[in-house]
Motif scaffolding. Structure first.
Motif, short mmCIF file in Angstrom:
data_model
loop_
_atom_site.label_atom_id
_atom_site.label_comp_id
_atom_site.label_asym_id
_atom_site.label_seq_id
_atom_site.Cartn_x
_atom_site.Cartn_y
_atom_site.Cartn_z
N THR A 231 41.33 37.40 37.34
CA THR A 231 40.56 37.26 38.58
C THR A 231 41.56 37.18 39.74
O THR A 231 42.62 36.54 39.62
N ARG B 131 38.59 41.29 38.17
CA ARG B 131 37.52 41.07 39.14
C ARG B 131 38.11 40.44 40.38
O ARG B 131 38.72 39.37 40.32
N ASP B 132 37.94 41.09 41.53
CA ASP B 132 38.38 40.50 42.79
C ASP B 132 37.26 39.65 43.37
O ASP B 132 36.10 40.06 43.43
N ASP B 133 37.64 38.47 43.83
CA ASP B 133 36.67 37.46 44.26
C ASP B 133 36.47 37.46 45.78
O ASP B 133 36.38 36.41 46.40
N GLY C 24 34.07 33.98 37.56
CA GLY C 24 34.78 35.25 37.49
C GLY C 24 35.25 35.58 36.08
O GLY C 24 35.09 36.70 35.60
#
Length: 308
Positions: A10, A39-41, A75
């Protein structure tokens, strides 16, 4: 054919160090069987642009998801779900600020291969503690924080986690078992360690395999083990441990042994019973942290906290 490896990452505003991490992962000789789930938050810096560049360069290896800011635990849950949809056999976790040693993946896979079809299994390692420039602060994170890598029995991990997420490798049996990680979990690595302790195998690699970078923006950093009176008067946080234990009990109650159920029930009650009873529970099940000073602080908080 090599078994597939899923690495879960993440990111959030990680432009400063993310390229160094990705490069350290992608030098592996497992490249044909390695798949990065990122996954970019909701980054607002150049992290998204950098991730798109790497995705374009490593089409076979990298899958990137972009979304709103939901936090680290949700995430990783999202990434676990996505990666479990594939036929990966090993799962690893990465932090955006670190750098992996080039032998890390080999070492984890070699250790996971032993008995990897029989039980849920977790392997973790030590880390180098380093500054922003990768200058070594400590040759051993375990020594730096005064941790024992063999403190992995359920009663020990309920009260203190010794497994660091960015060093973890797990097999598919354990990945399937831990998902979904409930919101009551203190962190994903702690929940995974609890599950492996209760139902599987935990092994340690007694050498550093990650440069654990410390800087001003760390979400969770490494603080050298120390003791001060301030620690004794800080607000008591036992409730977050007992909430995690309660969620663990509810999720796995049908798989727990009778003695495990008893231990968990007693641990959950630590936030509610009177002081004397709480101390008795601690001694009965050896709910001890590592080190005399930590346990002195624990007992002081048990005795002086406001009871519910």
């Amino acid at each position: 054919m090599k078994r597939k490896i899923a690495i879960l990452l993440t990111t959030y505003n990680g432009e400063k160090f993310i390229q160094e991490l990705l490069d350290s992962i992608l030098v592996t000789n497992h490249l044909e069987s390695l798949f990065l789930y990122i996954r970019d938050d909701g980054s607002t810096d150049n992290t998204i642009r950098i991730l798109k560049q790497y995705r374009a360069k490593y089409k076979h290896n990298i899958q990137v998801y972009f979304g709103k800011n939901i936090g680290i635990l949700p995430g990783f849950n999202f990434l676990l779900k996505k990666s479990l949809e594939g036929d990966h056999f090993y799962f690893m976790f990465a932090d955006q600020d670190d750098k992996w040693l080039d032998v890390k993946i080999d070492k984890l896979v070699t250790s996971l291969k032993a008995n990897d079809l029989q039980k849920p299994k977790l392997v973790h390692s030590d880390l180098y503690v380093v500054n922003e420039n990768l200058d070594i602060i400590s040759e051993s994170f375990w020594q730096y924080q005064y941790l024992h890598s063999d403190s992995i029995n359920l009663n020990q991990i309920l009260i203190q986690n010794v497994v660091t997420g960015c060093t973890i490798g797990i097999n598919r049996k354990l990945a399937e078992m831990v998902y979904p990680i409930p919101e009551e979990a203190v962190m994903h690595d702690w929940w995974i360690a609890l599950t492996a302790s209760a139902f599987g195998i935990i092994e340690s690699i007694n050498e550093p395999l990650v440069y654990y970078r410390q800087h001003s923006s760390n979400t969770i950093g490494a603080q050298e083990y120390f003791f001060s009176m301030k620690k004794l008067i800080e607000p008591f946080v036992m409730s977050k441990y007992t909430r995690q234990a309660e969620a663990f009990y509810l999720k796995y109650s049908d798989k727990l042994s009778e003695s495990q159920r008893k231990m968990l029930n007693d641990f959950i009650r630590l936030s509610y019973v009177n002081r004397i009873h709480a101390v008795k529970i601690i001694f009965t099940h050896s709910f001890y942290k590592i080190g005399f000073l930590r346990n002195l602080g624990l007992l002081a908080k048990i005795l002086f906290q406001k009871r519910k």
